[in-house]
Write a protein that holds these residues in place. Structure first.
Motif, PDB file in Angstrom:
ATOM      1  N   UNK A   1      41.935  20.032  53.260  1.00  0.00           N
ATOM      2  CA  UNK A   1      41.263  19.813  51.981  1.00  0.00           C
ATOM      3  C   UNK A   1      41.563  18.382  51.536  1.00  0.00           C
ATOM      4  N   UNK A   2      41.311  18.114  50.273  1.00  0.00           N
ATOM      5  CA  UNK A   2      41.516  16.774  49.739  1.00  0.00           C
ATOM      6  C   UNK A   2      42.975  16.323  49.842  1.00  0.00           C
ATOM      7  N   UNK A   3      43.925  17.274  49.697  1.00  0.00           N
ATOM      8  CA  UNK A   3      45.338  16.887  49.633  1.00  0.00           C
ATOM      9  C   UNK A   3      46.251  17.663  50.581  1.00  0.00           C
ATOM     10  N   UNK A   4      45.937  18.921  50.833  1.00  0.00           N
ATOM     11  CA  UNK A   4      46.816  19.788  51.623  1.00  0.00           C
ATOM     12  C   UNK A   4      45.959  20.639  52.560  1.00  0.00           C
ATOM     13  N   UNK A   5      46.626  21.311  53.492  1.00  0.00           N
ATOM     14  CA  UNK A   5      45.908  22.287  54.300  1.00  0.00           C
ATOM     15  C   UNK A   5      45.726  23.554  53.485  1.00  0.00           C
ATOM     16  N   UNK A   6      44.562  24.146  53.625  1.00  0.00           N
ATOM     17  CA  UNK A   6      44.254  25.367  52.907  1.00  0.00           C
ATOM     18  C   UNK A   6      44.127  26.538  53.848  1.00  0.00           C
ATOM     19  N   UNK A   7      44.399  27.732  53.311  1.00  0.00           N
ATOM     20  CA  UNK A   7      44.098  28.971  54.006  1.00  0.00           C
ATOM     21  C   UNK A   7      42.817  29.505  53.403  1.00  0.00           C
ATOM     22  N   UNK A   8      41.979  30.089  54.248  1.00  0.00           N
ATOM     23  CA  UNK A   8      40.720  30.610  53.756  1.00  0.00           C
ATOM     24  C   UNK A   8      40.289  31.854  54.490  1.00  0.00           C
ATOM     25  N   UNK A   9      39.336  32.541  53.876  1.00  0.00           N
ATOM     26  CA  UNK A   9      38.725  33.725  54.458  1.00  0.00           C
ATOM     27  C   UNK A   9      37.451  34.007  53.667  1.00  0.00           C
TER      28      UNK A   9
ATOM     29  N   UNK B   1      47.993  15.179  45.438  1.00  0.00           N
ATOM     30  CA  UNK B   1      48.331  16.460  44.826  1.00  0.00           C
ATOM     31  C   UNK B   1      47.198  17.454  45.053  1.00  0.00           C
ATOM     32  N   UNK B   2      47.525  18.756  45.101  1.00  0.00           N
ATOM     33  CA  UNK B   2      46.452  19.764  45.134  1.00  0.00           C
ATOM     34  C   UNK B   2      45.523  19.585  43.934  1.00  0.00           C
ATOM     35  N   UNK B   3      44.353  20.192  44.011  1.00  0.00           N
ATOM     36  CA  UNK B   3      43.355  19.998  42.954  1.00  0.00           C
ATOM     37  C   UNK B   3      43.907  20.379  41.584  1.00  0.00           C
ATOM     38  N   UNK B   4      43.479  19.607  40.591  1.00  0.00           N
ATOM     39  CA  UNK B   4      43.768  19.975  39.216  1.00  0.00           C
ATOM     40  C   UNK B   4      42.940  21.217  38.904  1.00  0.00           C
ATOM     41  N   UNK B   5      43.511  22.142  38.154  1.00  0.00           N
ATOM     42  CA  UNK B   5      42.770  23.325  37.719  1.00  0.00           C
ATOM     43  C   UNK B   5      42.642  23.257  36.206  1.00  0.00           C
ATOM     44  N   UNK B   6      41.389  23.357  35.733  1.00  0.00           N
ATOM     45  CA  UNK B   6      41.131  23.285  34.289  1.00  0.00           C
ATOM     46  C   UNK B   6      40.359  24.504  33.830  1.00  0.00           C
ATOM     47  N   UNK B   7      40.654  24.946  32.635  1.00  0.00           N
ATOM     48  CA  UNK B   7      39.900  26.021  32.026  1.00  0.00           C
ATOM     49  C   UNK B   7      38.637  25.415  31.422  1.00  0.00           C
ATOM     50  N   UNK B   8      37.488  25.857  31.894  1.00  0.00           N
ATOM     51  CA  UNK B   8      36.220  25.269  31.457  1.00  0.00           C
ATOM     52  C   UNK B   8      35.918  25.540  29.990  1.00  0.00           C
ATOM     53  N   UNK B   9      36.361  26.661  29.472  1.00  0.00           N
ATOM     54  CA  UNK B   9      36.023  27.018  28.093  1.00  0.00           C
ATOM     55  C   UNK B   9      36.913  26.323  27.082  1.00  0.00           C
ATOM     56  N   UNK B  10      38.192  26.117  27.433  1.00  0.00           N
ATOM     57  CA  UNK B  10      39.117  25.502  26.484  1.00  0.00           C
ATOM     58  C   UNK B  10      39.391  24.022  26.803  1.00  0.00           C
ATOM     59  N   UNK B  11      39.142  23.632  28.038  1.00  0.00           N
ATOM     60  CA  UNK B  11      39.486  22.272  28.481  1.00  0.00           C
ATOM     61  C   UNK B  11      40.932  22.125  28.871  1.00  0.00           C
ATOM     62  N   UNK B  12      41.727  23.182  28.678  1.00  0.00           N
ATOM     63  CA  UNK B  12      43.154  23.123  29.015  1.00  0.00           C
ATOM     64  C   UNK B  12      43.378  22.910  30.507  1.00  0.00           C
ATOM     65  N   UNK B  13      44.414  22.158  30.821  1.00  0.00           N
ATOM     66  CA  UNK B  13      44.804  21.975  32.213  1.00  0.00           C
ATOM     67  C   UNK B  13      45.727  23.125  32.582  1.00  0.00           C
ATOM     68  N   UNK B  14      45.301  23.911  33.588  1.00  0.00           N
ATOM     69  CA  UNK B  14      46.072  25.069  34.053  1.00  0.00           C
ATOM     70  C   UNK B  14      47.101  24.612  35.081  1.00  0.00           C
ATOM     71  N   UNK B  15      46.682  23.669  35.939  1.00  0.00           N
ATOM     72  CA  UNK B  15      47.591  23.054  36.935  1.00  0.00           C
ATOM     73  C   UNK B  15      47.208  21.595  37.033  1.00  0.00           C
ATOM     74  N   UNK B  16      48.191  20.705  36.822  1.00  0.00           N
ATOM     75  CA  UNK B  16      47.861  19.265  36.880  1.00  0.00           C
ATOM     76  C   UNK B  16      48.116  18.699  38.277  1.00  0.00           C
TER      77      UNK B  16
END
Length: 184
Positions: free
Chosen positions: A21-29, A169-184
């Motif tokens: 991925x952009x920063x790390x290896x990912x597991x998928x299915x 860093x792994x992707x930033x995770x944001x809450x779309x409704x609040x704009x809060x950063x869940x993981x920076x």
């Protein structure tokens, strides 16, 4: 058989794969295959209630999992202008989004990746794949292919070839409704 074909075959057979991925290896299915998701969670030693990220080549691939009508119009520009890119958004889940993807939430974390390997894989597969870092839950993410092969030996059906995207860093995770950063 090409590496891409072996990855697609593994996904179709309900098996777990790894990919850069952009920063790390990912597991998928396959996100629609409950047994495949449970196998992935067993590898990670991660509980199902936390939910998982879906990664896609374009937003259209995510529509079966997202309640598009529940995304406020004033939030849409910020979400869609960040894609393709390195930001995952927590969006309202569709009624048909599997609980093994959403976990204990009424939302789903999704990303449209700009990584060429992810783009190629998701376009060829025709839908998103689960995206979680290739590591045991709570341990550092894997950024080295040899380490990936060693730590995940015997647990994966295929590894998509390609380099990481250069993000630190792994992707930033944001809450779309609040704009809060869940993981920076």
């Amino acid at each position: 058989m090409t590496k891409l074909e072996s990855v697609l075959q593994a996904l179709n057979n309900g098996e777990v794969i790894a990919y850069p991925t952009e920063a790390v290896y990912g597991l998928g299915c396959d996100p629609d295959n409950e047994a495949a998701v449970m196998a992935l969670l067993a590898i990670k030693q991660r509980p199902v209630d936390k939910g998982l990220i879906l990664i896609a080549a374009n937003y259209s691939q995510l529509l079966p999992y997202v309640d598009d009508n529940a995304i406020p119009s004033e939030k849409r520009y910020q979400i869609f202008s960040s894609w393709p890119g390195h930001v995952s958004w927590v969006l309202p889940a569709s009624e048909t989004a599997p609980k093994w993807i959403t976990g204990n939430f009424n939302s789903v974390a999704v990303r449209v990746s700009g990584h060429p390997v992810v783009q190629q894989m998701c376009i060829a597969y025709g839908k998103p794949v689960v995206s979680t870092s290739a590591n045991l839950s709570g341990q550092p993410a894997i950024t080295d292919r040899i380490e990936l092969e060693q730590r995940m030996a015997g647990k994966l059906s295929a590894i998509m070839p390609g380099d990481l995207g250069g993000a630190t860093q792994p992707s930033q995770i944001r809450n779309a409704l609040t704009g809060d950063i869940v993981r920076s």
